[in-house]
Design a protein around this motif. Structure first.
Motif, PDB file in Angstrom:
ATOM      1  N   SER A  42     -13.725 -45.888 -96.756  1.00  0.00           N
ATOM      2  CA  SER A  42     -13.449 -45.869 -98.194  1.00  0.00           C
ATOM      3  C   SER A  42     -12.063 -46.405 -98.507  1.00  0.00           C
ATOM      4  N   ALA A  43     -11.073 -46.078 -97.676  1.00  0.00           N
ATOM      5  CA  ALA A  43      -9.719 -46.585 -97.891  1.00  0.00           C
ATOM      6  C   ALA A  43      -9.694 -48.103 -97.777  1.00  0.00           C
ATOM      7  N   PHE A  44     -10.455 -48.646 -96.838  1.00  0.00           N
ATOM      8  CA  PHE A  44     -10.559 -50.093 -96.688  1.00  0.00           C
ATOM      9  C   PHE A  44     -11.131 -50.717 -97.960  1.00  0.00           C
ATOM     10  N   LEU A  45     -12.177 -50.104 -98.519  1.00  0.00           N
ATOM     11  CA  LEU A  45     -12.804 -50.632 -99.726  1.00  0.00           C
ATOM     12  C   LEU A  45     -11.864 -50.587-100.920  1.00  0.00           C
ATOM     13  N   VAL A  46     -11.096 -49.521-101.045  1.00  0.00           N
ATOM     14  CA  VAL A  46     -10.142 -49.420-102.160  1.00  0.00           C
ATOM     15  C   VAL A  46      -9.143 -50.568-102.080  1.00  0.00           C
ATOM     16  N   ALA A  47      -8.596 -50.811-100.880  1.00  0.00           N
ATOM     17  CA  ALA A  47      -7.635 -51.907-100.713  1.00  0.00           C
ATOM     18  C   ALA A  47      -8.292 -53.250-101.000  1.00  0.00           C
ATOM     19  N   LEU A  48      -9.533 -53.408-100.559  1.00  0.00           N
ATOM     20  CA  LEU A  48     -10.236 -54.674-100.756  1.00  0.00           C
ATOM     21  C   LEU A  48     -10.492 -54.960-102.229  1.00  0.00           C
ATOM     22  N   PHE A  49     -11.148 -54.033-102.914  1.00  0.00           N
ATOM     23  CA  PHE A  49     -11.552 -54.294-104.297  1.00  0.00           C
ATOM     24  C   PHE A  49     -10.377 -54.263-105.265  1.00  0.00           C
ATOM     25  N   THR A  50      -9.288 -53.578-104.888  1.00  0.00           N
ATOM     26  CA  THR A  50      -8.081 -53.642-105.721  1.00  0.00           C
ATOM     27  C   THR A  50      -7.570 -55.069-105.803  1.00  0.00           C
ATOM     28  N   GLU A  51      -7.611 -55.786-104.671  1.00  0.00           N
ATOM     29  CA  GLU A  51      -7.155 -57.186-104.689  1.00  0.00           C
ATOM     30  C   GLU A  51      -8.240 -58.127-105.207  1.00  0.00           C
ATOM     31  N   MET A  52      -9.493 -57.782-105.014  1.00  0.00           N
ATOM     32  CA  MET A  52     -10.581 -58.668-105.444  1.00  0.00           C
ATOM     33  C   MET A  52     -10.697 -58.710-106.966  1.00  0.00           C
ATOM     34  N   TYR A  53     -10.472 -57.560-107.623  1.00  0.00           N
ATOM     35  CA  TYR A  53     -10.650 -57.505-109.075  1.00  0.00           C
ATOM     36  C   TYR A  53      -9.440 -56.964-109.835  1.00  0.00           C
ATOM     37  N   GLY A  54      -8.514 -56.314-109.132  1.00  0.00           N
ATOM     38  CA  GLY A  54      -7.374 -55.712-109.813  1.00  0.00           C
ATOM     39  C   GLY A  54      -6.149 -56.593-109.801  1.00  0.00           C
ATOM     40  N   THR A  55      -5.339 -56.484-108.753  1.00  0.00           N
ATOM     41  CA  THR A  55      -4.107 -57.263-108.620  1.00  0.00           C
ATOM     42  C   THR A  55      -4.145 -58.047-107.318  1.00  0.00           C
ATOM     43  N   PRO A  56      -4.187 -59.388-107.361  1.00  0.00           N
ATOM     44  CA  PRO A  56      -4.299 -60.199-106.141  1.00  0.00           C
ATOM     45  C   PRO A  56      -2.951 -60.357-105.429  1.00  0.00           C
ATOM     46  N   LEU A  57      -2.483 -59.279-104.835  1.00  0.00           N
ATOM     47  CA  LEU A  57      -1.175 -59.285-104.185  1.00  0.00           C
ATOM     48  C   LEU A  57      -1.074 -60.367-103.117  1.00  0.00           C
ATOM     49  N   THR A  58      -2.113 -60.512-102.308  1.00  0.00           N
ATOM     50  CA  THR A  58      -2.083 -61.494-101.224  1.00  0.00           C
ATOM     51  C   THR A  58      -1.926 -62.910-101.762  1.00  0.00           C
ATOM     52  N   ILE A  59      -2.648 -63.237-102.838  1.00  0.00           N
ATOM     53  CA  ILE A  59      -2.549 -64.573-103.425  1.00  0.00           C
ATOM     54  C   ILE A  59      -1.151 -64.809-103.976  1.00  0.00           C
ATOM     55  N   TYR A  60      -0.554 -63.805-104.614  1.00  0.00           N
ATOM     56  CA  TYR A  60       0.805 -63.952-105.127  1.00  0.00           C
ATOM     57  C   TYR A  60       1.787 -64.231-104.002  1.00  0.00           C
ATOM     58  N   LEU A  61       1.648 -63.466-102.907  1.00  0.00           N
ATOM     59  CA  LEU A  61       2.591 -63.610-101.795  1.00  0.00           C
ATOM     60  C   LEU A  61       2.414 -64.939-101.071  1.00  0.00           C
TER      61      LEU A  61
END
Length: 215
Positions: A42-61
């Motif tokens: 579940s923790a993995f999914l939270v991190a995944l979908f936060t970036e998929m639909y919330g805030t794309p931290l990886t793309i910004y970096l």
């Protein structure tokens, strides 16, 4: 942002809840160990979908660092399919080789979790050791199933947090498996010892061709 693909927090909650409930329906957690396995997933999914639909931290970096080299690496939803940029995929990102492979792994992971649960449930009712179905090939098919689902999502939508989390989760599942094996060994004794000696924990062995079947 370039489009409305991010900041969609209801989708973050909806997708996380959907895949968690989907896993629960396949896995049927009961013990504390089961719920720890579910918690890691579940923790993995939270991190995944936060970036998929919330805030794309990886793309910004990565965008500020690699943006000129990989033009598709942008703050659009398509920009989150990072493996496609590396191979220069120009078509629909959902039809790329990485994305198609992710469907196979995610579907296969859930199938493995469900198939293993049926065998384990029947063995528990009979008071025997689970050694048939997926358990005939590996000792921990349900943990393998969770890992396959995570690898599938990493192929589909890799992020810095999930790439960091994945090896940590592998270690967590290894420890849970060892704890489970100690309890099963105490309960089944030599039956377990014989089974464990011939059945690998996570990676199935290739079946050796018997001498009689060789041409």
């Amino acid at each position: 942002m370039a489009d409305a693909a991010y900041g969609l927090w209801p989708l973050v909650v909806l997708n996380t809840a959907l895949f968690v409930l989907f896993a629960v329906s396949f896995f049927h957690p009961k013990s504390k160990r089961d719920w720890r396995a579910m918690g890691a997933y579940s923790a993995f999914l939270v991190a995944l979908f936060t970036e998929m639909y919330g805030t794309p931290l990886t793309i910004y970096l990565l965008g500020s660092w690699l943006g000129s080299r990989f033009p598709l690496l942008s703050d659009t939803h398509a920009g989150g399919h990072l493996w496609n940029d590396l191979i220069g995929w120009q078509g629909d990102p959902h039809l790329s080789p990485f994305h198609l492979a992710s469907y196979v792994l995610i579907g296969g992971g859930f199938w493995l979790i469900a198939a293993a649960w049926r065998v384990l449930h029947q063995a528990a009712q009979d008071g025997t050791l689970a050694t048939t179905g997926p358990y005939a090939h590996i000792r921990h098919p349900q943990y393998d199933g969770f890992l396959l689902v995570m690898i599938g999502f990493l192929l589909q939508w890799p992020t810095i947090p999930t790439l960091i989390m994945f090896p940590i989760l592998v270690v967590i599942y290894l420890r849970l498996a060892r704890s489970e094996e100690r309890e099963v060994a105490q309960h089944f004794g030599t039956t377990w010892t014989t089974y464990a000696a011939t059945t690998p924990a996570f990676i199935p062995r290739r079946r050796r061709q018997s001498a009689g079947s060789r041409s």
